[in-house]
Design a protein around this motif. Structure first.
Motif, PDB file in Angstrom:
ATOM      1  N   PRO A 291       0.811  -1.229   0.000  1.00 45.71           N
ATOM      2  CA  PRO A 291       0.000   0.000   0.000  1.00 45.71           C
ATOM      3  C   PRO A 291       0.842   1.277   0.000  1.00 45.71           C
ATOM      4  O   PRO A 291       0.420   2.292  -0.542  1.00 45.71           O
ATOM      5  CB  PRO A 291      -0.823  -0.113   1.288  1.00 45.71           C
ATOM      6  CG  PRO A 291      -0.828  -1.558   1.629  1.00 45.71           C
ATOM      7  CD  PRO A 291       0.466  -2.106   1.128  1.00 45.71           C
ATOM      8  N   GLN A 292       2.016   1.219   0.627  1.00 43.49           N
ATOM      9  CA  GLN A 292       2.850   2.423   0.718  1.00 43.49           C
ATOM     10  C   GLN A 292       3.229   2.949  -0.664  1.00 43.49           C
ATOM     11  O   GLN A 292       3.345   4.158  -0.878  1.00 43.49           O
ATOM     12  CB  GLN A 292       4.113   2.140   1.538  1.00 43.49           C
ATOM     13  CG  GLN A 292       4.923   3.383   1.903  1.00 43.49           C
ATOM     14  CD  GLN A 292       4.160   4.357   2.795  1.00 43.49           C
ATOM     15  OE1 GLN A 292       3.464   3.941   3.712  1.00 43.49           O
ATOM     16  NE2 GLN A 292       4.295   5.655   2.536  1.00 43.49           N
ATOM     17  N   PHE A 293       3.406   2.036  -1.603  1.00 38.51           N
ATOM     18  CA  PHE A 293       3.736   2.421  -2.982  1.00 38.51           C
ATOM     19  C   PHE A 293       2.627   3.290  -3.572  1.00 38.51           C
ATOM     20  O   PHE A 293       2.877   4.339  -4.163  1.00 38.51           O
ATOM     21  CB  PHE A 293       3.934   1.154  -3.825  1.00 38.51           C
ATOM     22  CG  PHE A 293       4.279   1.419  -5.271  1.00 38.51           C
ATOM     23  CD1 PHE A 293       5.550   1.835  -5.634  1.00 38.51           C
ATOM     24  CD2 PHE A 293       3.340   1.232  -6.268  1.00 38.51           C
ATOM     25  CE1 PHE A 293       5.880   2.073  -6.967  1.00 38.51           C
ATOM     26  CE2 PHE A 293       3.645   1.472  -7.602  1.00 38.51           C
ATOM     27  CZ  PHE A 293       4.918   1.886  -7.951  1.00 38.51           C
ATOM     28  N   ILE A 294       1.369   2.842  -3.389  1.00 41.08           N
ATOM     29  CA  ILE A 294       0.213   3.610  -3.878  1.00 41.08           C
ATOM     30  C   ILE A 294       0.175   4.976  -3.190  1.00 41.08           C
ATOM     31  O   ILE A 294      -0.036   6.011  -3.825  1.00 41.08           O
ATOM     32  CB  ILE A 294      -1.105   2.854  -3.595  1.00 41.08           C
ATOM     33  CG1 ILE A 294      -1.083   1.440  -4.201  1.00 41.08           C
ATOM     34  CG2 ILE A 294      -2.320   3.649  -4.060  1.00 41.08           C
ATOM     35  CD1 ILE A 294      -1.277   1.346  -5.670  1.00 41.08           C
ATOM     36  N   LYS A 295       0.406   4.970  -1.885  1.00 37.80           N
ATOM     37  CA  LYS A 295       0.346   6.218  -1.105  1.00 37.80           C
ATOM     38  C   LYS A 295       1.414   7.210  -1.564  1.00 37.80           C
ATOM     39  O   LYS A 295       1.144   8.399  -1.734  1.00 37.80           O
ATOM     40  CB  LYS A 295       0.521   5.892   0.379  1.00 37.80           C
ATOM     41  CG  LYS A 295       0.262   7.086   1.284  1.00 37.80           C
ATOM     42  CD  LYS A 295       0.295   6.693   2.739  1.00 37.80           C
ATOM     43  CE  LYS A 295      -0.017   7.894   3.612  1.00 37.80           C
ATOM     44  NZ  LYS A 295       0.042   7.561   5.044  1.00 37.80           N
ATOM     45  N   ASP A 296       2.622   6.710  -1.764  1.00 39.43           N
ATOM     46  CA  ASP A 296       3.731   7.589  -2.157  1.00 39.43           C
ATOM     47  C   ASP A 296       3.510   8.229  -3.532  1.00 39.43           C
ATOM     48  O   ASP A 296       4.025   9.316  -3.805  1.00 39.43           O
ATOM     49  CB  ASP A 296       5.051   6.810  -2.163  1.00 39.43           C
ATOM     50  CG  ASP A 296       5.532   6.483  -0.748  1.00 39.43           C
ATOM     51  OD1 ASP A 296       4.976   7.044   0.218  1.00 39.43           O
ATOM     52  OD2 ASP A 296       6.450   5.653  -0.613  1.00 39.43           O
ATOM     53  N   LEU A 297       2.756   7.551  -4.379  1.00 41.77           N
ATOM     54  CA  LEU A 297       2.522   8.075  -5.727  1.00 41.77           C
ATOM     55  C   LEU A 297       1.398   9.101  -5.781  1.00 41.77           C
ATOM     56  O   LEU A 297       1.204   9.760  -6.805  1.00 41.77           O
ATOM     57  CB  LEU A 297       2.191   6.926  -6.685  1.00 41.77           C
ATOM     58  CG  LEU A 297       3.360   6.000  -7.034  1.00 41.77           C
ATOM     59  CD1 LEU A 297       2.872   4.853  -7.892  1.00 41.77           C
ATOM     60  CD2 LEU A 297       4.475   6.758  -7.745  1.00 41.77           C
ATOM     61  N   GLN A 298       0.642   9.245  -4.694  1.00 43.47           N
ATOM     62  CA  GLN A 298      -0.496  10.170  -4.710  1.00 43.47           C
ATOM     63  C   GLN A 298      -0.054  11.614  -4.886  1.00 43.47           C
ATOM     64  O   GLN A 298      -0.810  12.432  -5.389  1.00 43.47           O
ATOM     65  CB  GLN A 298      -1.342  10.012  -3.429  1.00 43.47           C
ATOM     66  CG  GLN A 298      -2.062   8.674  -3.317  1.00 43.47           C
ATOM     67  CD  GLN A 298      -2.804   8.284  -4.579  1.00 43.47           C
ATOM     68  OE1 GLN A 298      -3.731   8.964  -5.000  1.00 43.47           O
ATOM     69  NE2 GLN A 298      -2.393   7.185  -5.207  1.00 43.47           N
ATOM     70  N   GLY A 299       1.176  11.933  -4.501  1.00 41.19           N
ATOM     71  CA  GLY A 299       1.681  13.290  -4.708  1.00 41.19           C
ATOM     72  C   GLY A 299       1.933  13.584  -6.178  1.00 41.19           C
ATOM     73  O   GLY A 299       1.205  14.352  -6.807  1.00 41.19           O
ATOM     74  N   PRO A 300       2.951  12.917  -6.775  1.00 39.01           N
ATOM     75  CA  PRO A 300       3.303  13.243  -8.159  1.00 39.01           C
ATOM     76  C   PRO A 300       2.335  12.704  -9.203  1.00 39.01           C
ATOM     77  O   PRO A 300       2.192  13.285 -10.273  1.00 39.01           O
ATOM     78  CB  PRO A 300       4.680  12.593  -8.336  1.00 39.01           C
ATOM     79  CG  PRO A 300       4.712  11.486  -7.324  1.00 39.01           C
ATOM     80  CD  PRO A 300       3.909  11.973  -6.157  1.00 39.01           C
TER      81      PRO A 300
END
Length: 211
Positions: free
Chosen positions: A140-149
């Protein structure tokens, strides 16, 4: 129509991956999932008689769920699936040809991606959303980290999602979840325990449904 189907596909938050289910049971499986509130059913192209299953499922359940094709590896397969009635094309990989064919016929297309570069490339080529696969490797962290860019690109994690972890992906920003083995319980299907399958579908929908 495409926009309407996309809304329907995302409504329950669950895209059920129906892969290689016995031909004599597959429509009962689809019926049980739809009864449980699943609004998107993917029949994989490597399943027995996949094209006629898509046609039959659309005829019987098309007013309750969006019926599509999965494991679509190229444009030719996408065209066959669309001719059979598929409203969306789900792929494990990123193929520009597959995206182009789906767009040509006004169908939803969800290619498989694994990196930020692939996610952006898929969207620029015309994907409606992207299938982050295999999601369990990334978490899930991967999805979360991409929410910015890349937050403007809708993401659907698929692969290794269970009742225990799917909420984490939804909370991280996923718009829906592609769920296969953990939803299509082999024992329930083998024993034709359709009520149990429907109940399992309801549990997944309750964790994934957009509020």
């Amino acid at each position: 129509m495409k926009h309407h189907n996309l809304e329907r596909l995302l409504e329950s938050g669950v895209v059920a991956v129906v892969r290689k289910v016995d031909r004599d049971k597959v429509l009962s499986v689809i019926a049980s999932l739809v009864k449980g509130g699943v609004t998107a059913i993917e029949v994989t192209m490597d399943s027995e008689d996949a094209l006629s299953v898509i046609s039959e499922a659309k005829e019987k359940y098309g007013d309750q769920a969006v019926i599509g094709a999965g494991t679509v590896l190229d444009g030719e397969s996408a065209q066959l699936a669309i001719q059979a009635g598929a409203e969306f094309i789900f792929a494990p990989t990123l193929s520009e040809q597959t995206i182009k064919v789906a767009n040509r016929y006004g169908k939803i297309v969800i290619p498989g991606v694994f990196t930020p570069t692939e996610i952006l490339q898929a969207y620029e080529w015309g994907a409606d959303l992207v299938k982050v696969f295999p999601a369990s490797v990334l978490g899930p962290q991967f999805i979360k980290d991409l929410q910015g860019p890349l937050g403007h690109i809708p993401m659907m994690p698929t692969g290794g999602l269970t009742l225990d972890n799917v909420e984490g992906y939804m909370n991280a920003g996923a718009v829906a979840a592609g769920i296969g083995g953990s939803l299509l319980n082999k024992t329930y299907i083998k024993n034709a325990e359709w009520d149990k399958l429907t109940d399992l579908a309801r549990q997944f929908v309750s964790k994934c449904k957009r509020t």
